[in-house]
Design a protein around this motif. Structure first.
Motif, PDB file in Angstrom:
ATOM      1  N   LEU A  82       0.822  -1.205   0.000  1.00  0.00           N
ATOM      2  CA  LEU A  82       0.000   0.000   0.000  1.00  0.00           C
ATOM      3  C   LEU A  82       0.858   1.257   0.000  1.00  0.00           C
ATOM      4  CD1 LEU A  82      -2.865  -0.956   2.498  1.00  0.00           C
ATOM      5  CD2 LEU A  82      -3.031  -0.699   0.016  1.00  0.00           C
ATOM      6  N   ALA A  83       1.946   1.255   0.755  1.00  0.00           N
ATOM      7  CA  ALA A  83       2.812   2.434   0.816  1.00  0.00           C
ATOM      8  C   ALA A  83       3.490   2.690  -0.526  1.00  0.00           C
ATOM      9  CB  ALA A  83       3.853   2.258   1.914  1.00  0.00           C
ATOM     10  N   ILE A  84       3.969   1.629  -1.176  1.00  0.00           N
ATOM     11  CA  ILE A  84       4.612   1.792  -2.484  1.00  0.00           C
ATOM     12  C   ILE A  84       3.607   2.300  -3.513  1.00  0.00           C
ATOM     13  CG2 ILE A  84       5.696   0.538  -4.390  1.00  0.00           C
ATOM     14  CD1 ILE A  84       6.933  -1.316  -2.254  1.00  0.00           C
ATOM     15  N   MET A  85       2.403   1.706  -3.504  1.00  0.00           N
ATOM     16  CA  MET A  85       1.354   2.155  -4.410  1.00  0.00           C
ATOM     17  C   MET A  85       1.016   3.624  -4.166  1.00  0.00           C
ATOM     18  SD  MET A  85      -2.678   1.577  -4.108  1.00  0.00           S
ATOM     19  CE  MET A  85      -2.409   2.368  -2.542  1.00  0.00           C
ATOM     20  N   ALA A  86       0.885   3.993  -2.900  1.00  0.00           N
ATOM     21  CA  ALA A  86       0.517   5.366  -2.564  1.00  0.00           C
ATOM     22  C   ALA A  86       1.579   6.345  -3.046  1.00  0.00           C
ATOM     23  CB  ALA A  86       0.318   5.494  -1.054  1.00  0.00           C
ATOM     24  N   PHE A  87       2.849   6.011  -2.876  1.00  0.00           N
ATOM     25  CA  PHE A  87       3.926   6.901  -3.328  1.00  0.00           C
ATOM     26  C   PHE A  87       3.913   7.039  -4.850  1.00  0.00           C
ATOM     27  CE2 PHE A  87       8.169   7.923  -4.788  1.00  0.00           C
ATOM     28  CZ  PHE A  87       8.527   8.973  -3.958  1.00  0.00           C
ATOM     29  N   SER A  88       3.718   5.928  -5.549  1.00  0.00           N
ATOM     30  CA  SER A  88       3.721   5.965  -7.017  1.00  0.00           C
ATOM     31  C   SER A  88       2.566   6.801  -7.553  1.00  0.00           C
ATOM     32  CB  SER A  88       3.644   4.536  -7.562  1.00  0.00           C
ATOM     33  OG  SER A  88       4.718   3.755  -7.098  1.00  0.00           O
ATOM     34  N   LEU A  89       1.384   6.596  -6.984  1.00  0.00           N
ATOM     35  CA  LEU A  89       0.241   7.401  -7.403  1.00  0.00           C
ATOM     36  C   LEU A  89       0.453   8.875  -7.067  1.00  0.00           C
ATOM     37  CD1 LEU A  89      -2.770   5.140  -6.344  1.00  0.00           C
ATOM     38  CD2 LEU A  89      -1.952   5.578  -8.655  1.00  0.00           C
ATOM     39  N   GLY A  90       1.048   9.131  -5.903  1.00  0.00           N
ATOM     40  CA  GLY A  90       1.321  10.508  -5.514  1.00  0.00           C
ATOM     41  C   GLY A  90       2.287  11.201  -6.453  1.00  0.00           C
ATOM     42  N   ALA A  91       3.292  10.466  -6.938  1.00  0.00           N
ATOM     43  CA  ALA A  91       4.246  11.043  -7.879  1.00  0.00           C
ATOM     44  C   ALA A  91       3.552  11.473  -9.169  1.00  0.00           C
ATOM     45  CB  ALA A  91       5.358  10.030  -8.175  1.00  0.00           C
ATOM     46  N   CYS A  92       2.654  10.624  -9.677  1.00  0.00           N
ATOM     47  CA  CYS A  92       1.894  10.994 -10.874  1.00  0.00           C
ATOM     48  C   CYS A  92       0.964  12.176 -10.584  1.00  0.00           C
ATOM     49  CB  CYS A  92       1.079   9.802 -11.358  1.00  0.00           C
ATOM     50  SG  CYS A  92       2.056   8.417 -11.963  1.00  0.00           S
ATOM     51  N   ALA A  93       0.379  12.192  -9.384  1.00  0.00           N
ATOM     52  CA  ALA A  93      -0.540  13.269  -9.023  1.00  0.00           C
ATOM     53  C   ALA A  93       0.161  14.620  -8.974  1.00  0.00           C
ATOM     54  CB  ALA A  93      -1.196  12.973  -7.681  1.00  0.00           C
ATOM     55  N   ALA A 101      -1.485  17.461 -11.160  1.00  0.00           N
ATOM     56  CA  ALA A 101      -2.106  18.614 -10.500  1.00  0.00           C
ATOM     57  C   ALA A 101      -1.438  19.921 -10.920  1.00  0.00           C
ATOM     58  CB  ALA A 101      -2.036  18.447  -8.986  1.00  0.00           C
ATOM     59  N   ASN A 102      -0.096  19.925 -11.005  1.00  0.00           N
ATOM     60  CA  ASN A 102       0.592  21.138 -11.448  1.00  0.00           C
ATOM     61  C   ASN A 102       0.195  21.501 -12.879  1.00  0.00           C
ATOM     62  OD1 ASN A 102       2.220  22.157  -9.319  1.00  0.00           O
ATOM     63  ND2 ASN A 102       3.585  20.414  -9.523  1.00  0.00           N
ATOM     64  N   VAL A 123       6.296  25.408  -6.528  1.00  0.00           N
ATOM     65  CA  VAL A 123       6.881  25.874  -5.273  1.00  0.00           C
ATOM     66  C   VAL A 123       5.789  26.058  -4.229  1.00  0.00           C
ATOM     67  CG1 VAL A 123       8.240  27.685  -4.166  1.00  0.00           C
ATOM     68  CG2 VAL A 123       8.753  27.013  -6.518  1.00  0.00           C
ATOM     69  N   TYR A 124       4.688  26.678  -4.654  1.00  0.00           N
ATOM     70  CA  TYR A 124       3.556  26.911  -3.753  1.00  0.00           C
ATOM     71  C   TYR A 124       3.031  25.593  -3.195  1.00  0.00           C
ATOM     72  CZ  TYR A 124      -0.838  29.078  -2.176  1.00  0.00           C
ATOM     73  OH  TYR A 124      -1.894  29.530  -1.433  1.00  0.00           O
ATOM     74  N   ARG A 125       2.850  24.604  -4.083  1.00  0.00           N
ATOM     75  CA  ARG A 125       2.322  23.322  -3.643  1.00  0.00           C
ATOM     76  C   ARG A 125       3.339  22.544  -2.813  1.00  0.00           C
ATOM     77  NH1 ARG A 125      -2.320  21.981  -6.825  1.00  0.00           N
ATOM     78  NH2 ARG A 125      -2.515  20.082  -5.586  1.00  0.00           N
ATOM     79  N   MET A 126       4.634  22.707  -3.122  1.00  0.00           N
ATOM     80  CA  MET A 126       5.640  22.038  -2.292  1.00  0.00           C
ATOM     81  C   MET A 126       5.588  22.578  -0.859  1.00  0.00           C
ATOM     82  SD  MET A 126       9.792  22.067  -2.414  1.00  0.00           S
ATOM     83  CE  MET A 126       9.774  23.673  -1.633  1.00  0.00           C
TER      84      MET A 126
END
Length: 401
Positions: free
Chosen positions: A108-119, A123-124, A348-351
């Motif tokens: 689940l953690a690996i999946m979450a990180f991978s999806l987050g990277a695409c997001a 989003a940007n 930068v704002y989102r980071m």
């Protein structure tokens, strides 16, 4: 010719983006309800549950800056649909693993990180592409529509559907999300493209530094970014163990948890529908300050909720205020930041704004473990109040200007 004939209107391209957002949001809502329910079947330790949430948002801290530079260099539409296609593949793999019973916290953690990277990329690019397809006077309206359809899918329709599908078969909500990503990618691929931005691009490091310097010199947006960072840290501090508060302390089952999230989404939905009218009547910054101040009290009350009805009502108020904040701040960035810098400044704002969410997730797990499942939200409310007091002089000065 009437006045309505001369006013700019939302374009067909915008409505394709809107439909893609809505379809994807329903799948994501089902996914968002299913992941914590699946995590709870693996472990009841709030610290381990918080790791999955932390992995989801960690890419905002690690990858946001280079993603912003990519958005300003390359075709934004292409980045969006490719990111969604990769997400469809990732969630599809998870659906298969869930059906086979091979999903644990590490998966689940690996999946979450991978999806987050695409997001991060998606989003940007999505925020930067909006001024390319509609007129600037329509940004508040367009962002309000985007927030509304996102809320309907992500919080209103998706979670109860995901909870019901999860009760039938663990893999179903993940398969649904994979399908929504694929359909969204197909719609996004039809949007008009401005083409790669290849006009004397500086090196990546220089491009990122340009975005950092621009935001650092703009007092209002800099203050809002830092305030967003504290607020999202606090939001995740409280929210990361919400599933445990609902299922263990208030004794809701899986469908009940989905309905709780759907009820809370009503507030977000109303916020998306009326935010443009509120801003038009009161002004952007007064609406923003009112939302921030009210949410301090709401956060403190969420953790003290005596039953699911009170919890749902407070979450609905929080959703309304958070959506109002989001529409105002996104529109401000799209109006103020030059188009050629929008991707980098957004990144930068989102980071700054989202980079502390993983730490908030871990902090929420530790606070819940040490002081009980009701403690994280009141702690978050106190921290949000302190941050607002610190930021108030800069916000008031900007409002007067």
């Amino acid at each position: 010719m009437t006045q309505s004939d001369t006013e700019p209107r939302l374009t067909a391209s915008y409505w394709r983006l809107w439909w893609a957002t809505g379809i994807n949001s329903v799948g994501d809502g089902a996914f968002a309800a299913a992941v914590p329910l699946l995590a709870v079947t693996v472990t009841r330790d709030p610290r381990l549950v918080s790791l999955v949430s932390a992995a989801t948002y960690l890419p905002w801290l690690l990858l946001s800056l280079p993603a912003g530079a990519l958005v300003d260099r390359h075709d934004r539409v292409g980045l969006m649909w490719r990111a969604q296609a990769i997400q469809a593949l990732i969630v599809g793999v998870v659906a298969v693993l869930a059906a086979l019973g091979h999903v644990g916290i590490p998966v689940l953690a690996i999946m979450a990180f991978s999806l987050g990277a695409c997001a991060v990329v998606f989003a940007n690019a999505a925020q930067a592409v909006l001024p390319d397809i509609i007129a600037k006077p329509l940004l508040h309206k367009a962002n309000g529509h985007q927030q509304t359809i996102t809320t309907i899918g992500l919080q209103f329709a998706g979670p109860p559907l995901g909870s019901l599908l999860f009760a039938v078969a663990v893999a179903l909500p993940f398969g649904m999300d994979a399908g929504s990503f694929a359909l969204s990618a197909a719609l996004l691929a039809t949007l008009p493209r401005r083409g790669p931005r290849r006009i004397e691009h500086p090196p990546m490091r220089t491009a990122i530094a340009d975005g950092l310097r621009w935001l650092a010199r703009h007092r209002l947006l800099r203050t809002l970014a830092l305030l967003l960072g504290v607020n999202t840290f606090c939001w995740q501090l409280g929210n990361v163990t919400l599933v445990l508060l609902a299922t263990q302390t208030l004794h809701l089952d899986a469908p009940g948890y989905g309905l709780l999230l759907a009820g809370a989404a009503i507030g977000s939905l109303l916020g998306g529908l009326v935010s443009a009218r509120i801003v038009k009547r009161t002004g952007a910054l007064p609406a923003l300050l009112t939302a921030l101040a009210t949410n301090v009290v709401v956060f403190a009350g969420i953790g003290l909720s005596p039953n699911a009805i009170v919890l749902c009502a407070l979450l609905a108020v929080n959703g309304f205020l958070t959506t109002l904040w989001s529409v105002v701040t996104v529109s401000l960035r799209q109006e103020i930041v030059p188009a050629e810098l929008l991707g980098r400044v957004n990144s930068v704002y989102r980071m700054l704004g989202w980079g502390l969410i993983p730490l908030g997730a871990l902090a929420g797990g530790l606070v819940a473990h040490a002081f009980g499942l009701r403690a994280p939200y009141p702690v978050a409310g106190v921290l949000r109040g302190i941050a607002l007091l610190v930021a108030m002089p800069a916000l008031v000065r900007a409002m007067r200007d």
